[in-house]
Design an enzyme around this catalytic site. Structure first.
Site, PDB file in Angstrom:
ATOM      1  N   GLU A  78      75.075 -10.681  18.217  1.00 53.77           N
ATOM      2  CA  GLU A  78      76.389 -10.047  18.276  1.00 53.77           C
ATOM      3  C   GLU A  78      77.411 -10.797  19.126  1.00 53.77           C
ATOM      4  O   GLU A  78      78.595 -10.821  18.800  1.00 53.77           O
ATOM      5  CB  GLU A  78      76.242  -8.615  18.834  1.00 53.77           C
ATOM      6  CG  GLU A  78      75.448  -7.669  17.957  1.00 53.77           C
ATOM      7  CD  GLU A  78      76.141  -7.356  16.651  1.00 53.77           C
ATOM      8  OE1 GLU A  78      77.397  -7.379  16.612  1.00 53.77           O
ATOM      9  OE2 GLU A  78      75.440  -7.110  15.643  1.00 53.77           O
ATOM     10  N   SER A 339      44.088  44.190  36.002  1.00 55.07           N
ATOM     11  CA  SER A 339      43.200  44.053  37.168  1.00 55.07           C
ATOM     12  C   SER A 339      43.238  42.667  37.799  1.00 55.07           C
ATOM     13  O   SER A 339      42.407  42.365  38.654  1.00 55.07           O
ATOM     14  CB  SER A 339      41.755  44.374  36.755  1.00 55.07           C
ATOM     15  OG  SER A 339      41.643  45.695  36.288  1.00 55.07           O
TER      16      SER A 339
END
Length: 777
Positions: A78, A339
């Site tokens: 690029e 419990s």
């Protein structure tokens, strides 16, 4: 003269600088991109990804993920002079202008990577004026950012077709790997697509992309960018790729963290990918088998005991199951804990010196100021040891222990362990708290059990790694809070590790796959919630099973429904963990206790056994389970010291049971021996030398309100609990004699309306009164 020129030059430079600063202020850079939030596992892999607010997949690529190969491929393709220009490449502009003017070669725009970033941040129509603006923005970007940051911005914004932007998004959605795990061939593939994202579509035009990829690889080879062998390997690598769905592991935790850390593009969780995937699969498949029982959901939390890091987080069996409210987070849902709080209560009682494992507790129907708890199976055993009361999860002994420990002391510890719902309603909680009468979450309970696994030291579960300060709305209790002593934690762990117990699921009695863990089950009232929480030295795992709509099921119990999933999780996640187990701390010691009571042996305790205790803390009360009395030769009467004859008597031992235990045994038809009536010829006041047992009315309840139907012949039950020496009692109503009865006899009568005083006296001169309200309708 030269001085004036230098001054004017300096003023000019200053004016230009001020002008540029003013322009920079007047035309600030566009805001940073809005990224797709992603939640990472502890190893950095992506667990879950979300679309960004503009419905795009734009995952932030970190600087460490930009490999040298990716940098070289992108820059050489690029913008070869990216590292040397100031945002605009003048040579490239002149060359592009010449080609475009004389129409020789390919038409180009001479855009640098920085200029492309400017265009991607502010998309505009391609015109000469907009190109000029791009150049200015590029220079501005170079001033504000380093080259590495500009390259990072570029790689986060480049398009890959559809709603996919950025290298990381493309790498994950197409190759299912982060950028720094890609091969050279995959890296070059992602480098060539942004120029033609609508033509080079991965999964659709793979052949075209393959040819273009190999062309660039040959070009890079000619530039000596990569070693020849690497290039040849990349060229020979096939391109078999298609678009995949974004990662969606741990959806409940991912949503929770994204909400807690808004605006954070990357959130590093403590989860581990393998345990998370296994836990999700096991939970989903297990609940699928329970649907025919009317059970549709489950939640799982896996906690590392050493670091308190949450390694697996399953909020529901299937996040996408809308019919069963799959998006509800079962880890944070407040439910009745059943419990599951009992082990912690007994640990506190150990630390207060109230109980030791072999101590026997009454297990008989008991009225605790109007609260009458029942055991799960509706039966009572008379007396049970603490360890049996815990392994069999008996309710009545637990309520009795809570009454001795004190509800405020118990709830204060729960608040210290991060129980938020308990903290909100603590002043209103009573003895029913230990039976599930409060609210708790799976996260809170699992953290509490992790404290037992770590010698009583509590630290809040950790969900994120190095994410900065937690949000204020998610405050947690301080770390390293000591909830129990190491000795108490060990004793409870030792009890919970026993395998001979009723909550062992069917089929596991002789199973080789039963993990070495300590665990406790729980079932809420109405069978709406089933719990099973277990731990070893390394992990604590919490399991909840039920329905998010609160609907109960006859099959919904902790032992039958939650424990099998708990065992499967331990076998899958910690099967090969070291077989280490807790060792007794130095603060524990052994002592002999009476086998009948668990107390320090007294004068008449022939049967003894060994029990753990905490020196200086555990009660040293001596056992008096048998009482010596002076009786006539035929055993018909008993003598006090004042009336004992010179001859014709003998010494005999009688059980010295609590009145409620004695009454229970007699009501059940169990063998019991009462002290004979006192010598009737004795004229002295008899109080059994202070050894008598208190008298208590067990029915009706003191200060209770009763409503009777005036047209019905309803009657009220009178019953009492008296010592073994009591043979007869006398009942009074509003100070008027009703009748005499045997100590264990149940008396019925019709009470008057209004305030009623009921009195009971025994044949040893003891008396007790209660008051109640009676209304007739």
């Amino acid at each position: 003269m030269n001085r004036w020129r230098l001054l004017r030059l300096g003023m000019g430079v200053l004016m230009v600088t001020l002008l540029l600063l003013a322009l920079d202020r007047l035309f600030p850079l566009p805001s940073t991109p809005r990224y797709s939030p992603i939640v990472l596992a502890a190893d950095g892999s992506v667990l879950h990804a979300f679309l960004n607010p503009t419905q795009k997949w734009r995952m932030k690529t970190e600087l460490t993920e930009i490999t040298p190969a990716l940098q070289q491929a992108i820059i050489n393709k690029e913008d070869r002079y990216f590292r040397y220009h100031f945002g605009v490449n003048p040579v490239a502009i002149v060359q592009a202008a010449g080609r475009n003017l004389f129409r020789t070669g390919r038409t180009t725009g001479a855009s640098t990577i920085t200029m492309q970033v400017a265009r991607l941040l502010e998309p505009k129509e391609r015109t000469f004026g907009n190109k000029l603006k791009e150049m200015l923005r590029a220079v501005q970007l170079e001033v504000h950012y380093s080259k590495a940051e500009i390259l990072q911005l570029y790689l986060n914004l480049v398009p890959y077709g559809g709603n996919i932007e950025g290298v990381k998004s493309a790498a994950l959605l197409y190759f299912q790997q982060p950028p720094d795990y890609l091969s050279l061939a995959q890296t070059v593939t992602l480098a060539i697509i942004p120029n033609q994202p609508r033509v080079l579509v991965l999964g659709k035009n793979n052949a075209l992309i393959l040819a273009e990829r190999n062309r660039w690889l040959r070009q890079f080879q000619s530039q000596r960018l990569f070693p020849d062998q690497d290039i040849e390997d990349a060229i020979n690598e096939p391109l078999e790729v298609q678009r995949h769905a974004a990662p969606t592991l741990a959806p409940h935790l991912a949503r929770r963290l994204v909400t807690q850390y808004p605006g954070q593009p990357i959130i590093r969780s403590t989860l581990r990918r393998s345990p998370q995937a296994k836990a999700e699969d096991l939970t989903r498949n297990y609940v699928r088998r329970l649907r025919e029982l009317g059970i549709s959901q489950a939640a799982v939390l896996v906690l590392n005991n050493r670091t308190r890091a949450v390694e697996a987080y399953v909020g529901s069996a299937d996040f996408g199951d809308a019919a069963s409210a799959g998006q509800v987070d079962g880890v944070r849902a407040v439910r009745s804990p059943g419990s599951t709080l009992k082990p912690f209560l007994y640990a506190l009682a150990v630390d207060k010196g109230i109980v030791t494992p072999k101590l026997k507790l009454p297990d008989v129907p008991t009225n605790f100021s109007g609260f009458r708890p029942e055991n799960f199976d509706k039966s009572c055993a008379g007396e049970v040891t603490v360890e049996r009361a815990l392994t069999y999860s008996l309710n009545i002994p637990a309520v009795r222990v809570l009454a001795e420990v004190g509800v405020p002391a118990f709830t204060d510890k729960l608040r210290a362990a991060g129980f938020r719902s308990v903290a909100k309603v603590a002043p209103r909680l009573g003895l029913s708290t230990i039976l599930g009468g409060c609210g708790a979450t799976l996260e809170e309970l699992t953290g509490l059990y992790a404290a037992l696994a770590d010698g009583g030291r509590y630290a809040p579960p950790s969900l994120v790694l190095n994410q900065g300060p937690k949000p204020t709305k998610d405050k947690s209790p301080a770390t390293n809070t000591s909830l129990t002593s190491p000795a108490a934690a060990f004793l409870i762990t030792d009890i919970l590790a026993q395998r001979t117990r009723p909550d062992l699921p069917m089929g596991y009695q002789n199973s080789r796959h039963l993990p070495k863990i300590a665990w406790k089950t729980g079932t809420s009232y109405g069978r709406r919630d089933a719990w099973s929480i277990g731990y070893n030295q390394d992990y604590t795992i919490g399991v909840w099973v039920g329905n998010f709509n609160g609907q109960g099921s006859p099959a919904l119990t902790g032992a039958d429904v939650a424990s099998p999933l708990l065992f499967d999780l331990f076998n899958a996640l910690a099967y090969n963990s070291p077989n280490r187990w807790a060792v007794p701390p130095a603060t524990l010691d052994f002592r002999l206790v009476c086998a009948e009571t668990g107390l320090v042996p007294g004068e008449h305790c022939p049967n003894q056994l060994i029990d753990y205790y905490l020196p200086g803390t555990s009660s040293a009360r001596r056992c008096e389970h048998q009482k010596e009395a002076l009786v006539s030769a035929d055993g018909a009467v008993a003598y006090c010291r004042a009336c004992v004859p010179a001859t014709g008597f003998r010494r005999q031992l009688f059980p010295n049971l609590l009145p409620e235990v004695l009454a229970f045994r007699e009501a059940q038809g169990l063998p019991s021996s009462r002290l004979p009536p006192h010598n009737p010829t004795c004229r002295l006041v008899r109080a059994d030398d202070g050894a008598g047992t208190a008298l208590a009315i067990t029915s009706p309840l003191d200060h209770a309100e009763y409503v009777l139907d005036r047209h019905d012949k309803q009657q009220m039950l009178l019953s009492c609990a008296a010592g073994s020496e009591v043979r007869q009692v006398y009942w009074y109503v509003n100070d008027r004699f009703l009748r005499a009865a045997a100590a264990t006899e149940r008396v019925f009568f019709r009470p008057p309306s209004g305030t009623v005083k009921i009195s009971c006296a025994d044949d040893h001169g003891r008396n007790v009164d209660i008051q109640l309200q009676v209304a007739e309708l």
